[in-house]
Scaffold this active site. Structure first.
Site, PDB file in Angstrom:
ATOM      1  CG  ASP A 162      -1.882   1.130   1.283  1.00 12.38           C
ATOM      2  OD1 ASP A 162      -3.039   0.895   0.737  1.00 12.38           O
ATOM      3  OD2 ASP A 162      -1.651   2.149   1.704  1.00 12.38           O
ATOM      4  CG  ASN A 212      -4.655  11.286  -5.332  1.00 12.32           C
ATOM      5  OD1 ASN A 212      -3.987  11.591  -6.479  1.00 12.32           O
ATOM      6  ND2 ASN A 212      -5.102  10.258  -5.088  1.00 12.32           N
ATOM      7  CG  ASP A 252      -3.773   9.176 -12.163  1.00 14.77           C
ATOM      8  OD1 ASP A 252      -4.389   8.532 -11.252  1.00 14.77           O
ATOM      9  OD2 ASP A 252      -4.434   9.927 -13.036  1.00 14.77           O
ATOM     10  CD  GLU A 274      -4.544   4.021  -1.584  1.00 11.54           C
ATOM     11  OE1 GLU A 274      -4.952   4.509  -0.213  1.00 11.54           O
ATOM     12  OE2 GLU A 274      -5.461   4.032  -2.323  1.00 11.54           O
TER      13      GLU A 274
END
Length: 257
Positions: free
Chosen positions: A130, A138, A147, A174
């Site tokens: 993770d 973000n 991204d 993620e």
């Protein structure tokens, strides 16, 4: 060239075209065979036996020629359909952003890998990875940078898979999943640490900032009796432990001691 058939009307129109082509081809072949067999003199005498022989020969030739052409065309359509199905299956099992398997593809491939490991008497290790603080990335830098982070981590895992013969996937959001077979607990821990180090060595560059990226990894190893769901849940629990203990670390599941 793909044929677009979306409605019943399209089917009828295509059928009409095929019938028209077949009728035209039959007429042309019949005229040609008549001309070759009897010449172009319409007043020339023809016996009943000649007509019977001609009719049998012409009918057989035309039927075989048309059925062969239609069978070939049908074969091309079946080939096109099979290729389309393969492409759709690949798309449905691939994460479009990273190019890795998605969860659906991973579940199918992982089940097959575990079955093979069971048949070979090999152990199986599942790693759950993770990205640390991904939501903050973000929120602070925007989804375009987010991204790019996902793509960079996916590239690390892809290269790892090539080197180590692993199965890797973007499991969701993620999170990434890895399956390895034939490893001891210590070997699996080394492989997980290898992934963690390679990810930590990556930096994502935006216009003004080099953004370091780290991941947390939880893993479990089982010698036999594999159940993918149980392995994933156990590895996920180890992942949460890695998060609680500070992130950017590898945590072994309690039952993998």
């Amino acid at each position: 060239m793909a044929i677009k058939i979306e409605t019943h009307g399209d089917v009828l129109r295509r059928t009409g075209k095929v019938v028209a082509v077949a009728a035209a081809a039959s007429a042309v072949m019949s005229f040609t065979m008549v001309a070759l067999a009897f010449g172009r003199d319409l007043a020339a005498p023809i016996t009943v036996g000649q007509m019977q022989l001609f009719g049998l020969t012409a009918g057989t030739f035309i039927a075989v020629s048309l059925s062969g052409a239609m069978s070939y065309r049908a074969g091309l359509l079946m080939l096109e359909l099979a290729q389309t199905r393969r492409e759709l299956a690949q798309i449905s099992q691939t994460d479009q952003l990273t190019g890795l398997l998605n969860r659906r593809g991973f579940d199918a491939e992982a089940a097959a890998a575990l079955d093979q490991a069971q048949a070979d008497g090999a152990s199986a290790a599942v790693l759950m990875c993770d990205i640390d603080h991904f939501k903050s990335i973000n929120d602070r830098y925007g989804h375009e940078i987010g991204d790019r982070v996902l793509v960079a981590i996916a590239d690390v895992l892809r290269q790892f898979a090539i080197r180590r013969g692993a199965l890797v996937a973007r499991y969701g959001g993620e999170e990434f999943a890895v399956v390895l077979t034939g490893l001891s607990h210590e070997q699996a821990a080394h492989r997980a640490e290898e992934i963690r180090r390679d990810c930590a060595a990556r930096t994502i560059l935006d216009d003004v900032t080099q953004l370091p990226v780290t991941i947390s990894i939880g893993f479990t190893v089982k010698p036999s009796g594999f159940d993918l769901g149980d392995l994933m849940r156990t590895a996920d629990q180890a992942l949460y432990a890695a998060k609680r203990h500070g992130r950017d670390r590898v945590e072994r599941a309690r039952d993998a001691a």
